[in-house]
Write a protein that holds these residues in place. Structure first.
Motif, short mmCIF file in Angstrom:
data_model
loop_
_atom_site.label_atom_id
_atom_site.label_comp_id
_atom_site.label_asym_id
_atom_site.label_seq_id
_atom_site.Cartn_x
_atom_site.Cartn_y
_atom_site.Cartn_z
N MET A 91 -11.89 5.12 9.90
CA MET A 91 -10.68 4.77 9.18
C MET A 91 -10.57 5.57 7.88
O MET A 91 -11.55 5.76 7.17
N GLN B 179 -3.63 3.39 2.57
CA GLN B 179 -3.70 2.08 3.22
C GLN B 179 -3.08 1.03 2.30
O GLN B 179 -3.29 1.02 1.09
N ARG B 180 -2.31 0.13 2.89
CA ARG B 180 -1.64 -0.94 2.13
C ARG B 180 -2.47 -2.21 2.29
O ARG B 180 -2.59 -2.75 3.39
N CYS C 157 -5.79 3.52 -2.08
CA CYS C 157 -5.03 2.46 -1.42
C CYS C 157 -3.90 1.96 -2.31
O CYS C 157 -3.97 2.02 -3.54
N GLN D 279 4.03 -7.99 0.80
CA GLN D 279 4.49 -7.06 1.83
C GLN D 279 5.75 -6.31 1.39
O GLN D 279 5.94 -5.14 1.73
N ASP E 71 -1.42 -3.06 5.91
CA ASP E 71 -2.39 -2.55 6.88
C ASP E 71 -3.66 -3.39 6.92
O ASP E 71 -4.27 -3.54 7.98
N ILE E 72 -4.06 -3.93 5.76
CA ILE E 72 -5.31 -4.68 5.67
C ILE E 72 -5.10 -5.91 4.80
O ILE E 72 -4.58 -5.81 3.69
N MET F 208 1.98 -6.80 11.34
CA MET F 208 0.94 -6.01 12.01
C MET F 208 1.24 -5.83 13.49
O MET F 208 0.98 -4.77 14.06
N GLN G 218 3.75 -3.14 13.89
CA GLN G 218 3.13 -1.83 13.64
C GLN G 218 2.20 -1.42 14.77
O GLN G 218 1.89 -0.24 14.95
N GLN H 168 -0.92 -2.21 14.72
CA GLN H 168 -2.22 -1.98 14.11
C GLN H 168 -2.33 -2.80 12.83
O GLN H 168 -1.34 -3.26 12.28
N GLY H 169 -3.58 -2.98 12.39
CA GLY H 169 -3.86 -3.71 11.15
C GLY H 169 -5.27 -4.26 11.18
O GLY H 169 -5.98 -4.13 12.19
N ILE I 230 -5.03 -4.95 16.47
CA ILE I 230 -5.34 -5.57 15.18
C ILE I 230 -6.81 -5.98 15.17
O ILE I 230 -7.26 -6.74 16.03
#
Length: 265
Positions: free
Chosen positions: A1, A6-7, A30, A75, A82-83, A126, A129, A131-132, A175
């Motif tokens: 990663m 990254q958010r 980040c 958000q 993302d995390i 997520m 998207q 992903q997350g 995720i």
């Protein structure tokens, strides 16, 4: 990663480990939404980070509607997420018959229900998207129930169970769900009584800087579970298979700890 851009939503950002973790994430490039109940601590932390990449949200994590609103605010600032790192937590070290029922309720809200509420709030984003990552910071105490930490151990055991069930539910979603369990850490959450009890019983306590580095590595490696510290990580496995052995091994420690939990020491 790869960390840059990254958010990340991080709870408990104003605390001992939270400040260090926020600084590490900021150093890695980040974008951060930092949540904490202590507004002054949060403002102090924000003054040390790049304003463009970070926002702070003062929030009481013991209420579901407030948690959900804070997640939406985070958000909106980040443009998604993302995390999510659920680090915030409360400690309780006392004989269980001395626990205040309202304090038990608040501890369970902050340690267990808040991560569940916040996760519920970010999951739709997520999923869209594809992903997350949901990272829940638990405790060795969630796998080995320690006397006089009964409410705390219960909350962390619940967090581990939540992480395991959610991981299986999201297995095909892209995720990731990680559960990271430190042993005792030298932060203000472990007050003087706990520090003195730890010395009397030989409890291992790690510096927060070391724990934060392990958390970073576990997230990078997408580890499903990470138990920090030896021999405690071994005892987790023994306790799962042969809990009566651990019962007997802890008897002396429990007797010593009780005098500190009740204020007699």
């Amino acid at each position: 990663m790869q960390w840059p851009e990254q958010r990340v939503i991080l709870t408990g950002a104003g605390g001992g480990m939270g400040r260090l973790l926020a600084a590490e994430l900021a150093e890695r490039g980040c974008h951060l939404a930092l949540l904490d109940a202590n507004g002054e601590a949060l403002e102090d932390l924000l003054s040390q980070l790049e304003p463009r990449r970070v926002t702070g949200i003062t929030v009481d994590l013991s209420h579901a509607d407030i948690c959900m609103a804070a997640a939406d605010q985070a958000q909106e600032f980040l443009g998604g997420v993302d995390i999510l790192i659920n680090l915030a937590g409360m400690m309780s070290f006392r004989a269980y018959d001395d626990e205040d029922p309202q304090a038990i309720e608040r501890l369970l809200h902050v340690n267990l229900l808040a991560p569940m509420w916040l996760t519920r709030a970010v999951l739709p984003t997520m999923r869209r998207q594809g992903q997350g990552a949901i990272i829940n910071i638990g405790s060795i105490f969630g796998s080995i129930g320690f006397a006089h930490f009964t409410a705390y151990s219960t909350s962390k055991a619940g967090l581990r169970g939540f992480s395991e069930a959610l991981r299986r539910e999201l297995a095909d979603s892209g995720i990731h769900v990680g559960y990271i369990a430190p042993r005792a850490v030298r932060t203000p959450m472990n007050d003087d009584r706990i520090q003195r009890m730890g010395e009397a019983t030989g409890m291992h306590m790690d510096p927060p800087e070391q724990v934060v580095q392990t958390i970073i590595e576990a997230i990078e490696q997408r580890r499903k579970e990470c138990f920090i510290g030896f021999p405690e990580s071994l005892f987790v496995r023994i306790n799962a298979l042969f809990p009566r052995i651990v019962d007997n091994a802890l008897k002396k420690q429990n007797r010593i700890a009780r005098s500190y939990a009740t204020g007699d020491a």
